[in-house]
Design a protein around this motif. Structure first.
Motif, PDB file in Angstrom:
ATOM      1  N   GLY A 219       0.803  -1.223   0.000  1.00  0.00           N
ATOM      2  CA  GLY A 219       0.000   0.000   0.000  1.00  0.00           C
ATOM      3  C   GLY A 219       0.830   1.264   0.000  1.00  0.00           C
ATOM      4  N   LYS A 220       2.106   1.157  -0.394  1.00  0.00           N
ATOM      5  CA  LYS A 220       2.992   2.317  -0.434  1.00  0.00           C
ATOM      6  C   LYS A 220       3.075   2.872  -1.851  1.00  0.00           C
ATOM      7  CE  LYS A 220       5.736   0.777   3.512  1.00  0.00           C
ATOM      8  NZ  LYS A 220       7.074   0.364   4.001  1.00  0.00           N
ATOM      9  N   ASN A 221       1.916   3.109  -2.403  1.00  0.00           N
ATOM     10  CA  ASN A 221       1.807   3.526  -3.803  1.00  0.00           C
ATOM     11  C   ASN A 221       1.070   4.840  -3.960  1.00  0.00           C
ATOM     12  OD1 ASN A 221      -0.627   2.257  -2.955  1.00  0.00           O
ATOM     13  ND2 ASN A 221      -1.229   1.947  -5.092  1.00  0.00           N
ATOM     14  N   HIS A 222       1.075   5.667  -2.923  1.00  0.00           N
ATOM     15  CA  HIS A 222       0.365   6.941  -3.023  1.00  0.00           C
ATOM     16  C   HIS A 222       0.967   7.942  -2.049  1.00  0.00           C
ATOM     17  CE1 HIS A 222      -2.052   6.262   0.748  1.00  0.00           C
ATOM     18  NE2 HIS A 222      -1.701   5.020   0.466  1.00  0.00           N
ATOM     19  N   ILE A 223       0.851   9.205  -2.407  1.00  0.00           N
ATOM     20  CA  ILE A 223       1.261  10.297  -1.533  1.00  0.00           C
ATOM     21  C   ILE A 223       0.216  11.398  -1.608  1.00  0.00           C
ATOM     22  CG2 ILE A 223       3.721   9.808  -1.797  1.00  0.00           C
ATOM     23  CD1 ILE A 223       3.895  12.198  -3.693  1.00  0.00           C
ATOM     24  N   HIS A 224       0.226  12.272  -0.611  1.00  0.00           N
ATOM     25  CA  HIS A 224      -0.684  13.421  -0.604  1.00  0.00           C
ATOM     26  C   HIS A 224       0.079  14.651  -1.047  1.00  0.00           C
ATOM     27  CE1 HIS A 224      -4.425  15.394   0.503  1.00  0.00           C
ATOM     28  NE2 HIS A 224      -3.688  16.397   0.946  1.00  0.00           N
ATOM     29  N   ILE A 225      -0.514  15.417  -1.933  1.00  0.00           N
ATOM     30  CA  ILE A 225       0.116  16.639  -2.414  1.00  0.00           C
ATOM     31  C   ILE A 225      -0.768  17.831  -2.054  1.00  0.00           C
ATOM     32  CG2 ILE A 225       0.813  17.965  -4.456  1.00  0.00           C
ATOM     33  CD1 ILE A 225       1.735  15.414  -5.751  1.00  0.00           C
ATOM     34  N   SER A 226      -0.184  18.803  -1.403  1.00  0.00           N
ATOM     35  CA  SER A 226      -0.828  20.085  -1.124  1.00  0.00           C
ATOM     36  C   SER A 226       0.018  21.166  -1.786  1.00  0.00           C
ATOM     37  CB  SER A 226      -0.929  20.334   0.377  1.00  0.00           C
ATOM     38  OG  SER A 226      -1.752  19.368   1.006  1.00  0.00           O
ATOM     39  N   SER A 227      -0.543  21.793  -2.802  1.00  0.00           N
ATOM     40  CA  SER A 227       0.235  22.782  -3.545  1.00  0.00           C
ATOM     41  C   SER A 227      -0.715  23.727  -4.268  1.00  0.00           C
ATOM     42  CB  SER A 227       1.156  22.087  -4.558  1.00  0.00           C
ATOM     43  OG  SER A 227       1.868  23.023  -5.332  1.00  0.00           O
ATOM     44  N   GLY A 228      -0.408  25.011  -4.209  1.00  0.00           N
ATOM     45  CA  GLY A 228      -1.204  25.988  -4.937  1.00  0.00           C
ATOM     46  C   GLY A 228      -2.661  26.017  -4.536  1.00  0.00           C
ATOM     47  N   GLY A 229      -2.937  25.743  -3.266  1.00  0.00           N
ATOM     48  CA  GLY A 229      -4.311  25.734  -2.791  1.00  0.00           C
ATOM     49  C   GLY A 229      -5.070  24.459  -3.097  1.00  0.00           C
ATOM     50  N   LEU A 230      -4.383  23.457  -3.653  1.00  0.00           N
ATOM     51  CA  LEU A 230      -5.023  22.185  -3.997  1.00  0.00           C
ATOM     52  C   LEU A 230      -4.541  21.085  -3.072  1.00  0.00           C
ATOM     53  CD1 LEU A 230      -4.661  22.271  -7.888  1.00  0.00           C
ATOM     54  CD2 LEU A 230      -6.653  22.952  -6.542  1.00  0.00           C
ATOM     55  N   ASP A 231      -5.418  20.148  -2.784  1.00  0.00           N
ATOM     56  CA  ASP A 231      -5.080  18.960  -1.997  1.00  0.00           C
ATOM     57  C   ASP A 231      -5.612  17.747  -2.735  1.00  0.00           C
ATOM     58  OD1 ASP A 231      -3.991  19.755   0.844  1.00  0.00           O
ATOM     59  OD2 ASP A 231      -5.593  21.188   0.385  1.00  0.00           O
ATOM     60  N   TYR A 232      -4.732  16.809  -3.040  1.00  0.00           N
ATOM     61  CA  TYR A 232      -5.178  15.599  -3.718  1.00  0.00           C
ATOM     62  C   TYR A 232      -4.226  14.461  -3.400  1.00  0.00           C
ATOM     63  CZ  TYR A 232      -1.635  17.099  -7.152  1.00  0.00           C
ATOM     64  OH  TYR A 232      -0.481  17.511  -7.760  1.00  0.00           O
ATOM     65  N   GLU A 233      -4.728  13.251  -3.570  1.00  0.00           N
ATOM     66  CA  GLU A 233      -3.934  12.049  -3.377  1.00  0.00           C
ATOM     67  C   GLU A 233      -3.567  11.511  -4.755  1.00  0.00           C
ATOM     68  OE1 GLU A 233      -2.418   9.617  -0.090  1.00  0.00           O
ATOM     69  OE2 GLU A 233      -3.505  11.534  -0.204  1.00  0.00           O
ATOM     70  N   ILE A 234      -2.308  11.185  -4.945  1.00  0.00           N
ATOM     71  CA  ILE A 234      -1.876  10.652  -6.234  1.00  0.00           C
ATOM     72  C   ILE A 234      -1.396   9.217  -6.042  1.00  0.00           C
ATOM     73  CG2 ILE A 234       0.349  11.854  -5.984  1.00  0.00           C
ATOM     74  CD1 ILE A 234       0.429  11.923  -9.122  1.00  0.00           C
ATOM     75  N   PHE A 235      -2.056   8.306  -6.743  1.00  0.00           N
ATOM     76  CA  PHE A 235      -1.801   6.874  -6.655  1.00  0.00           C
ATOM     77  C   PHE A 235      -1.114   6.384  -7.919  1.00  0.00           C
ATOM     78  CE2 PHE A 235      -5.341   7.499  -3.796  1.00  0.00           C
ATOM     79  CZ  PHE A 235      -5.234   6.535  -2.812  1.00  0.00           C
ATOM     80  N   THR A 236      -0.390   5.284  -7.780  1.00  0.00           N
ATOM     81  CA  THR A 236       0.014   4.515  -8.952  1.00  0.00           C
ATOM     82  C   THR A 236      -0.553   3.111  -8.840  1.00  0.00           C
ATOM     83  OG1 THR A 236       1.857   3.748 -10.328  1.00  0.00           O
ATOM     84  CG2 THR A 236       2.223   3.771  -7.960  1.00  0.00           C
ATOM     85  N   VAL A 237      -0.928   2.547  -9.966  1.00  0.00           N
ATOM     86  CA  VAL A 237      -1.473   1.192 -10.031  1.00  0.00           C
ATOM     87  C   VAL A 237      -0.800   0.451 -11.184  1.00  0.00           C
ATOM     88  CG1 VAL A 237      -3.729   1.792  -9.040  1.00  0.00           C
ATOM     89  CG2 VAL A 237      -3.377   1.980 -11.521  1.00  0.00           C
TER      90      VAL A 237
END
Length: 278
Positions: A219-237
């Motif tokens: 389950g180490k395939n995602h990180i959280h990004i907070s940048s430019g007023g945006l927050d999202y989780e980016i996954f790889t599959v």
């Protein structure tokens, strides 16, 4: 400037780059052949041909998507079997026609598996209908100048085009970005994070590059990004095509007792579902 106007400006920026006389787009080897990366002729209303499958919300010039799916590259505009060229110049989505083409081509495991995997996320994220919650693109926005739909090292081009992905994310404001394959993910992250961010996740990216299936198992395939007023989780599959799916099943320790590769990939996508439910 509206989001739609920003999107059109982004398309124009990418188009001008690919139509420019830049050496890194020329004479790329694939086996014994050479190809150039070029812009798909007439593609001026969408960022990528895959966007005709799912293109996001377009009401009142607003664009948004809860999930942005990012593949490696489309392939070639010169593929004689690419019926989708008939929609170039129109506005996405053309979902019904795209999905019909998927089911009529039994060799298209990449897209048919994706339909099944999006079902894992819940009914409102189904990809076999026009869905304003979804937006699909490839990271490399260029197309091979030869009919061959794969081959050649595209990693440098994906890293370059991550600048366009960053702008697309700022327009769509997704909750989740899903990158298909480790190479796509690492190339995207390279452009999305600053120097400090890349240093923070250096070890995780290293594991993904060297032990991709272990990272997925853990389950180490995602990180959280907070940048430019945006927050999202980016996954790889894992890639959902024949080879990627088979390798996911073959090299998984955690899910080796599951019956087939699609069942293993569904377990990976359940982690994305869990995030969306929070």
């Amino acid at each position: 400037m509206t989001d739609r106007e920003r999107y059109r400006e982004l398309i124009e920026k990418a188009r001008k780059y690919y139509e420019g006389d830049v050496p890194e787009l020329k004479n790329i080897f694939t086996g014994s052949e050479l190809f150039d990366f070029e812009w798909c002729p007439g593609l001026d209303k969408e960022i990528n041909m895959w966007t005709y499958w799912q293109g996001g919300k377009r009401e009142n010039s607003n664009m948004s998507a809860e999930i942005l799916l990012v593949g490696q590259d489309w392939g070639s505009c010169n593929d004689k079997d690419c019926f989708y060229k008939s929609y170039v110049g129109e506005v996405a989505p053309k979902t019904e026609a795209y999905v019909q083409s998927i089911f009529s081509n039994k060799n298209n495991k990449t897209d048919s598996n994706l339909i099944e995997l999006f079902k894992v996320l819940g009914e409102k994220y189904h990809a076999d209908i026009p869905n304003p919650r979804l937006f699909f693109t490839n990271l490399c926005l260029g197309y091979r100048s030869i009919p061959q739909i794969s081959g050649g090292d595209v990693s440098a081009q994906m890293r370059h085009d991550s600048i366009y992905l960053k702008e697309l994310i700022s327009i769509l404001k997704p909750r989740v970005v899903i990158c298909i394959g480790a190479s796509t993910y690492i190339s995207a992250i390279t452009g999305l994070l600053d120097k400090d961010g890349l240093e923070q996740y250096k070890d995780q990216l290293k594991q993904l590059g060297s032990s991709f299936n272990s990272a997925l198992d853990d389950g180490k395939n995602h990180i959280h990004i907070s940048s430019g007023g945006l927050d999202y989780e980016i996954f790889t599959v894992a890639h959902s095509g024949f080879m990627g799916a088979n390798n996911r099943k073959r090299y998984s320790e955690k899910y080796k007792n599951l019956p087939d590769s699609l069942a293993v990939m569904k377990e990976d996508w359940k982690l994305i579902k869990k995030y969306l439910q929070n």
